[in-house]
Design an enzyme around this catalytic site. Sequence first.
Site, PDB file in Angstrom:
ATOM      1  N   LYS A 154       1.482  -3.109   2.734  1.00 26.97           N
ATOM      2  CA  LYS A 154       2.044  -3.237   4.069  1.00 26.97           C
ATOM      3  C   LYS A 154       1.528  -4.267   4.730  1.00 26.97           C
ATOM      4  CE  LYS A 154       3.191   1.086   4.609  1.00 26.97           C
ATOM      5  NZ  LYS A 154       4.411   1.578   5.299  1.00 26.97           N
ATOM      6  N   LYS A 251      13.629   9.603   3.820  1.00 23.52           N
ATOM      7  CA  LYS A 251      12.328  10.206   4.162  1.00 23.52           C
ATOM      8  C   LYS A 251      12.744  11.980   4.606  1.00 23.52           C
ATOM      9  CE  LYS A 251       9.253   6.981   4.204  1.00 23.52           C
ATOM     10  NZ  LYS A 251       8.949   6.297   5.218  1.00 23.52           N
TER      11      LYS A 251
END
Length: 345
Positions: A154, A251
């Site tokens: 990230k 997702k």
Amino acid sequence: MKLKTYKYKLELKNTFRISHTARDFQETLIVELSDGGFTGYGEAAATSYYGVDVESMSATIKAMEPLIAENIHKTPEELWEITNPHFKGNSFAQCALDIAMHDLHGKRNGQPLYKMWGLELKDLPLSNYTIGIDTVEIMVQKIKEFPWPLYKIKLGTDEDVEIIKELRKHTNAIFRVDANCAWTAEQTIEYAPIMKELGVEFLEQPLPANDLEGMAKVLQHSVLPVIADESCINESDVKKCADYFHGVNVKLTKCGGLTPGRRMIAEARELGMKVMVGCMTESTVGLSAIGHLLPLLDYVDMDGGMLIKNDIADGVKVYDGKTHFPNRNGTGAELLIIKEELKNA
């Protein structure tokens, strides 16, 4: 038919920090759907970034209990279409119900989901392990504490390139980079060749979701593939993303469950795009549903079970560099901890 909902607070092993938020716990909703001696489990993690909480999800589902009971013997896909108008855009709640219905349906038919879909467990992609934003020293420490062949890093700081350079000194693993909308087109194009040289496989959602002009530039000039996440929420987004990304990250919570998720995967394939499915730090209940999609995917991010201290379920698990499937029907998920039913509805 019996319908129950439970609230759990999952404790993360480390503070999970991305470009726009940080957290130490993940609240999650579990749906338990029983009929004819079989019980299915579904899950959706509450996410403040999308304005979702456990109580509202539970209330939405419980309000539909008569409708669900009336249609409990239908297929998951049929129930999804029947209930969809009543969810009014609450895709997270619909995901939890849809996964529970798929689990129940698989158990009623005496098969795991992947077999019901005509799939085989071979050539499965391995999940990455996510390293959240932190000081570079702590990010290095996390890699040393959890050796893994594939990391999602990230980013979204002023030192992103320097972070990747430092992490590369400590592992030969493949890197994937997720900027969570934090970069500009110019940064992405500048960083891409450096990161490719440092063993980065692709870039996930480098730009804000509404920066289509910037993504057009990135698609034309980036030397690394770019995968949509925040730009690909529901089914209608897949075709739009085909003009700006090399692939999409589906997702289940964002799109409303396995039913629309499978359709999105199929459409992306038809458009010649790479396909990934990602998690939202769910427990093994939600991750087990993702696991049955693996034969359809190029990439997967289902490391939630590795990131939490108190997993509440058994089922499809990722460890020892492999994905392990239980010898059970449906999703294969089983709750290990039963709590008091939510009564808020």
